[in-house]
Design a protein around this motif. Structure first.
Motif, PDB file in Angstrom:
ATOM      1  N   CYS A 139      17.377  12.533  20.534  1.00 43.61           N
ATOM      2  CA  CYS A 139      16.497  11.530  20.903  1.00 43.61           C
ATOM      3  C   CYS A 139      17.187  11.276  19.206  1.00 43.61           C
ATOM      4  O   CYS A 139      17.362  12.271  18.191  1.00 43.61           O
ATOM      5  CB  CYS A 139      15.058  11.827  20.480  1.00 43.61           C
ATOM      6  N   ILE A 140      17.325  10.185  18.472  1.00 41.00           N
ATOM      7  CA  ILE A 140      17.342   9.350  17.583  1.00 41.00           C
ATOM      8  C   ILE A 140      16.227   9.202  16.610  1.00 41.00           C
ATOM      9  O   ILE A 140      16.336   9.094  15.119  1.00 41.00           O
ATOM     10  CB  ILE A 140      18.988   8.583  17.260  1.00 41.00           C
ATOM     11  N   TYR A 197      11.096   2.392  19.373  1.00 37.84           N
ATOM     12  CA  TYR A 197      11.153   2.455  19.812  1.00 37.84           C
ATOM     13  C   TYR A 197      10.272   2.175  21.694  1.00 37.84           C
ATOM     14  O   TYR A 197       9.682   1.288  21.948  1.00 37.84           O
ATOM     15  CB  TYR A 197      13.012   1.307  20.657  1.00 37.84           C
ATOM     16  N   ARG A 244      24.893   9.540  16.723  1.00 37.67           N
ATOM     17  CA  ARG A 244      25.808   9.486  18.458  1.00 37.67           C
ATOM     18  C   ARG A 244      27.130  10.215  18.573  1.00 37.67           C
ATOM     19  O   ARG A 244      27.609  10.723  19.728  1.00 37.67           O
ATOM     20  CB  ARG A 244      25.616   8.175  18.541  1.00 37.67           C
ATOM     21  N   ASP A 272      10.275  10.062   9.867  1.00 37.64           N
ATOM     22  CA  ASP A 272      11.132  10.468   9.561  1.00 37.64           C
ATOM     23  C   ASP A 272      11.047  11.305   7.924  1.00 37.64           C
ATOM     24  O   ASP A 272      12.396  12.394   8.090  1.00 37.64           O
ATOM     25  CB  ASP A 272      12.896  10.332   8.995  1.00 37.64           C
ATOM     26  N   PRO A 278      18.150   3.654  23.128  1.00 41.53           N
ATOM     27  CA  PRO A 278      19.701   3.021  22.787  1.00 41.53           C
ATOM     28  C   PRO A 278      20.152   3.833  22.801  1.00 41.53           C
ATOM     29  O   PRO A 278      21.837   4.061  23.244  1.00 41.53           O
ATOM     30  CB  PRO A 278      19.581   3.455  20.803  1.00 41.53           C
ATOM     31  N   VAL A 279      19.786   5.521  23.135  1.00 44.08           N
ATOM     32  CA  VAL A 279      20.891   6.295  23.730  1.00 44.08           C
ATOM     33  C   VAL A 279      20.442   7.456  24.460  1.00 44.08           C
ATOM     34  O   VAL A 279      21.630   7.684  25.216  1.00 44.08           O
ATOM     35  CB  VAL A 279      20.484   7.631  22.464  1.00 44.08           C
ATOM     36  N   SER A 336       7.180  12.852  17.253  1.00 49.87           N
ATOM     37  CA  SER A 336       6.524  13.955  16.100  1.00 49.87           C
ATOM     38  C   SER A 336       6.893  14.206  14.693  1.00 49.87           C
ATOM     39  O   SER A 336       7.651  13.744  14.396  1.00 49.87           O
ATOM     40  CB  SER A 336       7.773  14.829  16.767  1.00 49.87           C
ATOM     41  N   LEU A 390      22.746  -3.418  16.526  1.00 48.20           N
ATOM     42  CA  LEU A 390      21.195  -2.898  16.805  1.00 48.20           C
ATOM     43  C   LEU A 390      21.102  -4.593  17.565  1.00 48.20           C
ATOM     44  O   LEU A 390      20.237  -4.209  18.754  1.00 48.20           O
ATOM     45  CB  LEU A 390      20.621  -2.738  15.188  1.00 48.20           C
ATOM     46  N   ASN A 438      20.298  -3.211  21.208  1.00 48.58           N
ATOM     47  CA  ASN A 438      19.211  -2.191  20.562  1.00 48.58           C
ATOM     48  C   ASN A 438      20.377  -0.792  19.655  1.00 48.58           C
ATOM     49  O   ASN A 438      19.135   0.120  19.668  1.00 48.58           O
ATOM     50  CB  ASN A 438      18.425  -2.012  21.627  1.00 48.58           C
ATOM     51  N   SER A 439      20.859  -0.779  19.172  1.00 51.01           N
ATOM     52  CA  SER A 439      21.309   0.812  19.010  1.00 51.01           C
ATOM     53  C   SER A 439      21.674   0.672  17.685  1.00 51.01           C
ATOM     54  O   SER A 439      23.112   0.317  16.828  1.00 51.01           O
ATOM     55  CB  SER A 439      22.423   1.135  20.000  1.00 51.01           C
ATOM     56  N   ALA A 455      14.143   0.001  26.050  1.00 54.78           N
ATOM     57  CA  ALA A 455      14.514  -0.334  24.530  1.00 54.78           C
ATOM     58  C   ALA A 455      15.539   0.569  24.111  1.00 54.78           C
ATOM     59  O   ALA A 455      16.371   0.886  22.744  1.00 54.78           O
ATOM     60  CB  ALA A 455      13.480   0.021  24.356  1.00 54.78           C
ATOM     61  N   ASP A 484       9.501  16.981  13.930  1.00 60.92           N
ATOM     62  CA  ASP A 484      11.005  16.998  13.945  1.00 60.92           C
ATOM     63  C   ASP A 484      11.867  15.633  14.080  1.00 60.92           C
ATOM     64  O   ASP A 484      12.992  15.258  14.256  1.00 60.92           O
ATOM     65  CB  ASP A 484      11.753  17.855  14.942  1.00 60.92           C
ATOM     66  N   GLY A 485      10.813  14.742  14.112  1.00 58.73           N
ATOM     67  CA  GLY A 485      10.639  12.594  13.655  1.00 58.73           C
ATOM     68  C   GLY A 485      11.524  13.121  14.985  1.00 58.73           C
ATOM     69  O   GLY A 485      12.641  11.281  15.449  1.00 58.73           O
ATOM     70  N   LYS A 486      11.885  13.644  16.218  1.00 56.87           N
ATOM     71  CA  LYS A 486      11.990  12.628  17.593  1.00 56.87           C
ATOM     72  C   LYS A 486      10.725  12.709  18.795  1.00 56.87           C
ATOM     73  O   LYS A 486       9.494  12.938  17.995  1.00 56.87           O
ATOM     74  CB  LYS A 486      12.894  13.680  18.426  1.00 56.87           C
ATOM     75  N   ARG A 497      21.388   4.284  12.078  1.00 54.63           N
ATOM     76  CA  ARG A 497      20.489   5.476  12.196  1.00 54.63           C
ATOM     77  C   ARG A 497      21.508   6.262  12.929  1.00 54.63           C
ATOM     78  O   ARG A 497      21.691   6.974  14.136  1.00 54.63           O
ATOM     79  CB  ARG A 497      19.419   4.966  13.700  1.00 54.63           C
ATOM     80  N   TYR A 512      13.015   6.426   8.373  1.00 51.61           N
ATOM     81  CA  TYR A 512      11.377   5.717   8.669  1.00 51.61           C
ATOM     82  C   TYR A 512      10.489   7.074   8.154  1.00 51.61           C
ATOM     83  O   TYR A 512      10.717   8.191   8.242  1.00 51.61           O
ATOM     84  CB  TYR A 512      11.650   5.199  10.503  1.00 51.61           C
ATOM     85  N   GLU A 527      21.153  17.035  13.134  1.00 46.27           N
ATOM     86  CA  GLU A 527      20.265  16.465  13.577  1.00 46.27           C
ATOM     87  C   GLU A 527      21.105  15.005  13.846  1.00 46.27           C
ATOM     88  O   GLU A 527      21.696  15.121  13.815  1.00 46.27           O
ATOM     89  CB  GLU A 527      18.425  16.923  13.120  1.00 46.27           C
ATOM     90  N   GLN A 528      19.115  14.911  13.414  1.00 51.08           N
ATOM     91  CA  GLN A 528      20.291  13.295  14.202  1.00 51.08           C
ATOM     92  C   GLN A 528      19.707  12.354  12.726  1.00 51.08           C
ATOM     93  O   GLN A 528      20.022  11.262  12.936  1.00 51.08           O
ATOM     94  CB  GLN A 528      18.806  12.583  15.594  1.00 51.08           C
ATOM     95  N   ALA A 541      23.941   5.960  15.253  1.00 47.65           N
ATOM     96  CA  ALA A 541      24.002   5.339  17.043  1.00 47.65           C
ATOM     97  C   ALA A 541      24.802   3.943  16.939  1.00 47.65           C
ATOM     98  O   ALA A 541      24.511   3.423  17.847  1.00 47.65           O
ATOM     99  CB  ALA A 541      22.466   5.017  17.684  1.00 47.65           C
TER     100      ALA A 541
END
Lengths: 426, 79
Positions: free
Chosen positions: B16-17, B21, A54, A90, B71-72, B33, A204, A208-209, B69, B36-38, A213, A87, A47-48, A215
């Motif tokens: 989505c990470i 933003y 990325r 998460d 990032p991905v 959410s 970042l 903004n990335s 905004a 799943d944090g997305k 995280r 966060y 997952e992320q 990315a």
């Protein structure tokens, strides 16, 4: 091309070696490649919530049990990276991932955020402390020993400082939750950050990335010009002023292992399967050579030549030998001496005859070419072409657009991609 | 008919990470959410990996801010 090691021999070599070789895995093909290279353990993200959100095609939560199955059959330990900044939103996912880790029998998680560390430890899930926690002294080790048996040190330490920490663990008898002495892991190979490992906010700030995280947009890997407020440009002979070369410790691995470090971590979850296989195999062989006292200059030159073939930004010895900062990469991408060029696909494999039927699509294939066959189940196969057949005729060369058959001992799968190693001029 | 085209937001959710933003840019349309944090695009229909919703033109500015905004780069807004 590194000689393909048979599985039985691989297991013998692994059982002889004391040093754990931990390989990076970004997808199924590189997972197979890590196993073929002789990894003792693998680390991967799902997952992320990992530092390569990325850069790689991360695994899904549903794939955890399959990863655990495939690896435990081979006696390979599995570590899941859960090491981003977390966060509030998460936290539920982090907990679900840890519950799933426990259910599927993944060996441990690698974490830096105290929320993940404390939840895993409450659940009885083994925790390794990530390099993101930047452990740089013995008291930090002592602090984290309440939660973890294995810790990755910050990348910025010299070998002397690493040794001091390993010695300190023995002197102070610092044990982890298992009651065993805490084990220290360090990075042996792969990308380095221009900032304190992973604690970089350039990406970042400009895109903004957030690197924290997973990315990172890799601002540091670009060429920059230095121009003053009057528009005058300062000429610098290397415009990649922020891009460090890759870490490579193979030529002083004897000194590295002399510190008492027991786990060598190889960076590269965003890199290709052939990189994973080559780097894993070289470090596995080198660590064994150091342990058996057969480590020498000739062998190092051989390993280095193999490491230079796969993705790299040029090599330096990181911070371990106390070099001055300034080992900047001269290139944007890779300085690898070889590149793989897509050639075609596997249409079918006949296991009895050990023959693969290939469709040559993008470039011709000749009898002298070194090929790679890469796939999710196959990992990286590097067969030598002993004979090339079109229908019933043995040929020297196959033009693109036609089919051919080759003999290959390792089983490959329908749909696997076929590449040819070509020399590259970075 | 000659009226303004409705505005359509397309959201490629799987990449989505969870940086939050878009939620900060326009919480009426974007929500995090807990599952799943997305991010969730409120009111969207899901086709495979693509989530789409048509919204009033007045939302354009806020959603464009969310898209900028991101990032991905997974929020697209039709012109």
């Amino acid at each position: 091309m590194l000689p393909q090691i048979q599985e039985s021999e691989l297991n013998t070599l692994k059982s002889k070696r004391l040093t754990e070789i931990m390989a990076p895995v970004g997808d199924w093909a590189s997972l197979q490649a890590a196993l073929q290279g002789g990894a003792d353990s693998i680390y991967f993200g799902i997952e992320q919530l990992n530092m390569r959100a990325r850069a790689t095609n991360n695994f899904k939560l549903e794939e955890l049990s399959e990863i655990a199955d495939v690896c435990s059959k081979k006696g390979v330990r599995t570590y899941l990276t859960l090491n981003t900044v977390l966060y509030d939103h998460d936290l539920p996912l982090m907990k679900r991932i840890i519950n799933e880790v426990k259910r599927c029998g993944i060996t441990a998680i690698i974490a830096a955020d105290q929320a993940a560390i404390s939840y895993a430890s409450r659940q009885g899930v083994e925790v390794h402390i990530s390099t993101q926690a930047n452990i740089s002294n013995i008291e930090m080790v002592e602090f984290y020993s309440h939660f973890a048996d294995v810790m990755v040190l910050a990348r910025e330490l010299s070998l002397g400082l690493v040794k001091k920490i390993v010695d300190g663990i023995r002197e102070r008898n610092i044990t982890g939750p298992s009651g065993e002495l805490v084990q220290i892991e360090i990075f042996a190979h792969g990308a380095l950050c221009m900032a304190v490992s992973g604690k970089c906010y350039l990406s970042l700030h400009t895109y903004n990335s957030s690197a924290n995280r997973g990315a990172c947009k890799q601002n540091c890997r670009h060429a920059y010009k230095v121009i003053n407020d009057e528009g005058q440009e300062l000429v610098i002979d290397n415009e990649y002023i922020m891009s460090p070369k890759d870490l490579c410790t193979i030529d002083f691995l004897d000194q590295v292992l002399n510190t008492g470090v027991r786990v060598l971590k190889l960076e590269g979850r965003g890199r290709s399967p052939e990189y994973v296989k080559t780097v894993t195999q070289c470090y596995a062989e080198a660590a064994l050579a150091v342990e058996q006292g057969t480590f020498n200059k000739e062998k190092v030159a051989g390993w280095k030549a193999h490491l230079e073939k796969v993705y790299n930004r040029g090599f330096w010895d990181g911070y371990y030998l106390g070099r001055k900062l300034g080992e900047w990469s001269q290139v944007h991408g890779s300085a690898a001496t070889k590149e793989k060029v897509f050639t075609g696909k596997v249409l079918h494999y006949y296991p009895k005859a050990k023959v693969a039927h290939l469709r040559i699509k993008a470039r011709g294939l000749s009898f002298k070419d070194q090929i790679l066959i890469i796939g999710e189940k196959t990992g990286v196969a590097e067969p030598e072409i002993k004979s090339l057949w079109v229908d019933e005729t043995s040929v020297q060369k196959v033009e693109k657009g036609s089919d051919c058959t080759i003999r290959i001992d390792q089983e490959v799968q329908e749909g696997d991609k076929v590449y040819v190693w070509e020399d590259r001029n970075p | 008919m000659g009226g303004p085209k409705p505005m359509r937001i397309t959201f490629y959710r799987s990449k989505c990470i969870g940086c939050n933003y878009c939620v900060e840019a326009w919480p009426e349309r974007w929500q995090m959410s807990k599952r799943d944090g997305k991010c969730v695009l409120i009111g969207a229909k899901k086709k495979g990996n693509i989530h789409q919703v048509q919204v009033g033109e007045y939302e354009r500015e806020y959603n464009e801010r969310a898209a900028a905004a991101c990032p991905v780069n997974i929020i697209r807004i039709n012109q």
